[in-house]
Design a protein around this motif. Structure first.
Motif, PDB file in Angstrom:
ATOM      1  N   LEU A  93      74.392  44.510  41.167  1.00 21.75           N
ATOM      2  CA  LEU A  93      73.731  43.991  39.973  1.00 21.75           C
ATOM      3  C   LEU A  93      72.617  44.936  39.535  1.00 21.75           C
ATOM      4  CD1 LEU A  93      73.354  41.556  38.010  1.00 21.75           C
ATOM      5  CD2 LEU A  93      71.658  40.689  39.640  1.00 21.75           C
ATOM      6  N   PRO A  94      72.734  45.568  38.363  1.00 24.10           N
ATOM      7  CA  PRO A  94      71.630  46.387  37.846  1.00 24.10           C
ATOM      8  C   PRO A  94      70.462  45.493  37.436  1.00 24.10           C
ATOM      9  CG  PRO A  94      73.718  46.892  36.739  1.00 24.10           C
ATOM     10  CD  PRO A  94      73.918  45.625  37.488  1.00 24.10           C
ATOM     11  N   LEU A  95      69.255  45.939  37.717  1.00 27.10           N
ATOM     12  CA  LEU A  95      68.056  45.179  37.376  1.00 27.10           C
ATOM     13  C   LEU A  95      67.078  46.062  36.614  1.00 27.10           C
ATOM     14  CD1 LEU A  95      67.354  43.179  40.670  1.00 27.10           C
ATOM     15  CD2 LEU A  95      68.352  42.306  38.548  1.00 27.10           C
TER      16      LEU A  95
ATOM     17  N   VAL B 157      72.626  34.751  37.793  1.00 26.15           N
ATOM     18  CA  VAL B 157      73.776  35.619  38.033  1.00 26.15           C
ATOM     19  C   VAL B 157      75.080  34.899  37.730  1.00 26.15           C
ATOM     20  CG1 VAL B 157      74.960  37.029  39.759  1.00 26.15           C
ATOM     21  CG2 VAL B 157      72.468  36.861  39.787  1.00 26.15           C
ATOM     22  N   HIS B 158      75.186  33.626  38.123  1.00 25.64           N
ATOM     23  CA  HIS B 158      76.437  32.893  37.928  1.00 25.64           C
ATOM     24  C   HIS B 158      76.694  32.580  36.462  1.00 25.64           C
ATOM     25  CE1 HIS B 158      73.184  30.003  38.344  1.00 25.64           C
ATOM     26  NE2 HIS B 158      73.914  29.101  37.736  1.00 25.64           N
ATOM     27  N   LYS B 159      75.670  32.644  35.617  1.00 19.82           N
ATOM     28  CA  LYS B 159      75.844  32.407  34.181  1.00 19.82           C
ATOM     29  C   LYS B 159      75.722  33.684  33.368  1.00 19.82           C
ATOM     30  CE  LYS B 159      74.279  27.601  34.177  1.00 19.82           C
ATOM     31  NZ  LYS B 159      73.331  26.619  33.605  1.00 19.82           N
ATOM     32  N   ASP B 160      75.449  34.813  34.046  1.00 16.04           N
ATOM     33  CA  ASP B 160      75.369  36.110  33.386  1.00 16.04           C
ATOM     34  C   ASP B 160      74.347  36.101  32.254  1.00 16.04           C
ATOM     35  OD1 ASP B 160      75.922  38.762  32.954  1.00 16.04           O
ATOM     36  OD2 ASP B 160      77.589  38.380  31.596  1.00 16.04           O
ATOM     37  N   CYS B 161      73.139  35.648  32.560  1.00 18.24           N
ATOM     38  CA  CYS B 161      72.068  35.649  31.565  1.00 18.24           C
ATOM     39  C   CYS B 161      70.736  35.754  32.286  1.00 18.24           C
ATOM     40  CB  CYS B 161      72.115  34.396  30.691  1.00 18.24           C
ATOM     41  SG  CYS B 161      71.841  32.858  31.589  1.00 18.24           S
TER      42      CYS B 161
ATOM     43  N   ARG C  67      74.656  25.727  47.609  1.00 18.79           N
ATOM     44  CA  ARG C  67      76.045  25.481  48.000  1.00 18.79           C
ATOM     45  C   ARG C  67      76.987  25.408  46.805  1.00 18.79           C
ATOM     46  NH1 ARG C  67      75.422  20.731  52.591  1.00 18.79           N
ATOM     47  NH2 ARG C  67      74.307  21.956  54.162  1.00 18.79           N
ATOM     48  N   THR C  68      76.462  25.090  45.642  1.00 13.19           N
ATOM     49  CA  THR C  68      77.321  24.947  44.470  1.00 13.19           C
ATOM     50  C   THR C  68      77.727  26.282  43.876  1.00 13.19           C
ATOM     51  OG1 THR C  68      75.430  24.833  42.940  1.00 13.19           O
ATOM     52  CG2 THR C  68      76.191  22.761  43.922  1.00 13.19           C
ATOM     53  N   GLY C  69      77.202  27.385  44.407  1.00 16.37           N
ATOM     54  CA  GLY C  69      77.567  28.703  43.910  1.00 16.37           C
ATOM     55  C   GLY C  69      76.569  29.314  42.954  1.00 16.37           C
ATOM     56  N   SER C  70      75.484  28.617  42.683  1.00 17.00           N
ATOM     57  CA  SER C  70      74.465  29.166  41.794  1.00 17.00           C
ATOM     58  C   SER C  70      73.705  30.284  42.496  1.00 17.00           C
ATOM     59  CB  SER C  70      73.488  28.071  41.366  1.00 17.00           C
ATOM     60  OG  SER C  70      74.164  27.040  40.670  1.00 17.00           O
ATOM     61  N   MET C  71      73.352  31.313  41.727  1.00 17.87           N
ATOM     62  CA  MET C  71      72.568  32.419  42.270  1.00 17.87           C
ATOM     63  C   MET C  71      71.543  32.870  41.230  1.00 17.87           C
ATOM     64  SD  MET C  71      73.744  36.244  43.505  1.00 17.87           S
ATOM     65  CE  MET C  71      74.645  35.653  44.925  1.00 17.87           C
ATOM     66  N   PHE C  72      70.294  32.949  41.661  1.00 20.17           N
ATOM     67  CA  PHE C  72      69.216  33.390  40.798  1.00 20.17           C
ATOM     68  C   PHE C  72      68.506  34.567  41.457  1.00 20.17           C
ATOM     69  CE2 PHE C  72      69.737  28.843  40.138  1.00 20.17           C
ATOM     70  CZ  PHE C  72      69.797  28.733  38.766  1.00 20.17           C
ATOM     71  N   VAL C  73      68.196  35.575  40.654  1.00 21.17           N
ATOM     72  CA  VAL C  73      67.320  36.667  41.086  1.00 21.17           C
ATOM     73  C   VAL C  73      66.012  36.496  40.320  1.00 21.17           C
ATOM     74  CG1 VAL C  73      66.989  39.142  41.260  1.00 21.17           C
ATOM     75  CG2 VAL C  73      69.283  38.178  41.517  1.00 21.17           C
TER      76      VAL C  73
END
Length: 530
Positions: A224-226, A289-293, A264-270
């Motif tokens: 993931l580019p940041l 990350v999981h919503k690409d925004c 557990r639901t697959g959500s990921m936040f940076v």
């Protein structure tokens, strides 16, 4: 805004027990020496590794089991040493500690192996192994260094005398090393998913996610580019890799604070903060990350900061609560650390200075206070709308089965039908509660009846408020006849005395109010409309 419920106390749960044991060993009624207990790491199963100094002055390492509430001695050094990192394998036979980065066989025999003899900071962490203890014949260890690389050690084990499991060929351990990552400037370990997040920088910042599997294989599953500021970390930053009491970074040394949150639901936040350019605003970015925004937020620090706070590089704490992400810029102590546990839906907070662990929860009273301000005008401007919207969402998600709190929310909704410029709070309520709250359809009328659970009065009031705003009036009256909508005294009294919310709706007229009031009167008298 947060309620901190005590979960673990190093002094109460560990130190007091150690003092009693030292007194027994020394054959005295009360041991008066200092045990100097320190939390070293918290393993995947919630076990807390700690060190202390015994009566002989030597350093010892123990484990607190949160299930049994018992402390266990793991290893005793022959002198006083500085332990800056520690990890224990699942079988509790191997212990790794950083003084010389020793791999210590603690059960059934005492055997040590030096993995690294370097001056830089080193972190160690065992990977999760197979669940069947009898089949485990190897352990896998991550070794992360301040020089910016991660090595994976494969520790082969062997069974002796049918039951004893010991290291096989420890002298050949260095030959099993596998280089995983190089040249990182930030790294985070996620124990419940067995993932390693590493940030590298060549032409741009790139976050890699390395997934480790039970068969000891690993692969990069995400890059993931940041967009980060230049030189965000003055030294290599370790996250969720234990606690080094001999090298604690001061807050002013951290330009950027970054953390990855998953559930557990697959959500990921940076989540990462920006360098503080002034003493008025705290700026941080959340990448979904999981919503690409992604979105950047600005939080006002207010004018009531102490001189010490103004001179400190402040950062928010990123705290996952339940299935969502709660960001709280109020808690900015350098000693507070967010802990993640697989078996819990919410994270815990560790105050390293006091040795206490808390379970955080949102305060309904504080959230209601944000809604029920002194004057309606406080929540009637576009500037404060986001605060009220956030408070409403938090109350709806976390209020649980609390009829009193539900009634207060519904009363506030009815009193502020058109109070906001940027959002419709009735609609927000509907979206949060989804099909369990409002579905003006006949099939919904069997609206709890099939299971014999009648909805609350507040439910009927809110359903009627929503229906009168959204439905044609003949449909609204038809739903009353069919029993899908049930009028309450609260709804009718508000409709009769406060027509302002409906002034812009052409179909709301005096005749409609009269018909509605007549229906309610007949209901109260026990008659059916003819």
């Amino acid at each position: 805004m947060l309620l901190l419920n005590p979960k673990f106390d190093l002094h109460r749960d560990v130190a007091c027990d150690l003092l009693r044991k030292e007194a027994s060993v020394c054959r005295v009624q009360e041991y008066s020496g200092a045990v100097d207990t320190r939390i070293l790491n918290i393993e995947r199963d919630g076990g807390i590794l700690f060190s202390w100094k015994g009566a002989t002055g030597t350093t010892r390492i123990g484990k607190y089991d949160p299930n049994t509430k018992q402390n266990k001695l793991l290893y005793t050094f022959d002198k006083q040493v500085c332990v800056s990192s520690c990890s224990l394998n699942k079988e509790e036979t191997l212990l790794v500690s950083k003084c010389l980065t020793l791999l210590i066989e603690i059960h059934p025999i005492s055997n040590t192996k030096v993995l690294k003899a370097v001056d830089c900071r080193v972190k160690v962490q065992f990977l999760n192994s197979e669940t069947d203890r009898r089949s485990v014949l190897e352990s896998h260890l991550l070794l992360l260094t301040e020089d910016g690389y991660v090595d994976l050690y494969h520790v082969l084990l062997t069974r002796q005398e049918g039951y004893r499991v010991v290291m096989a060929n420890p002298e050949r351990l260095s030959r099993t090393v596998e280089r995983i990552v190089e040249d990182f400037c930030w790294v985070q370990w996620d124990g419940h998913t067995q993932r390693l997040y590493c940030l590298t920088h060549n032409d741009k910042f790139l976050m890699r996610c390395v997934q480790f599997y039970l068969n000891h294989n690993c692969e990069t599953v995400m890059e993931l580019p940041l967009e980060l500021p230049a030189n965000p970390f003055r030294t290599v930053k370790f996250v969720n890799l234990g606690f080094d009491h001999y090298h604690m970074e001061r807050p002013e040394q951290e330009l950027v604070k970054m953390e990855v949150l998953t559930n557990r639901t697959g959500s990921m936040f940076v989540c990462y903060s920006q360098p503080l350019r002034d003493n008025q605003n705290l700026i941080y970015t959340v990448v979904s990350v999981h919503k690409d925004c992604s979105k950047t937020f600005r939080a006002s620090l207010g004018s009531e900061q102490s001189p010490q706070q103004k001179a400190t590089q402040l950062h928010p704490l990123f705290i996952p609560i339940g299935p969502d992400l709660h960001l709280d810029p109020q808690y900015q102590s350098a000693n507070l650390t967010v802990l993640h546990a697989e078996e819990e839906s919410s994270a815990s907070l560790l105050d390293l200075a006091s040795g206490r662990i808390y379970t955080p929860a949102l305060s309904p009273a504080y959230l209601l206070q944000m809604l029920q301000s002194d004057t309606p005008s406080r929540c009637c401007s576009s500037k404060t709308d986001p605060q009220c919207l956030a408070a409403l969402h938090c109350l709806l998600v976390y209020m649980g089965n609390d009829p009193t709190l539900e009634l207060k929310i519904i009363e506030w909704l009815c009193d502020n039908v058109k109070a906001f410029e940027s959002f419709d709070q009735i609609q927000e309520f509907i979206l949060e509660v989804r099909e369990e709250t409002i579905q003006p359809h006949e099939s919904h009328g069997g609206e709890h009846k099939e299971v014999g659970l009648p909805p609350t009065g507040g439910y009927h009031t809110l359903l009627a408020v929503f229906a009168v705003r959204c439905l044609p009036h003949h449909t609204f009256l038809q739903y009353i006849d069919q029993g899908i909508l049930q009028l309450t005294e609260t709804f009718v009294s508000r409709l009769m005395t406060a027509l302002d919310p409906f002034e812009e709706q052409e179909n709301v007229d005096a005749r409609f109010v009269e018909e509605t009031a007549l229906k309610q009167t007949l209901v109260l008298l026990g008659f059916e409309e003819k």
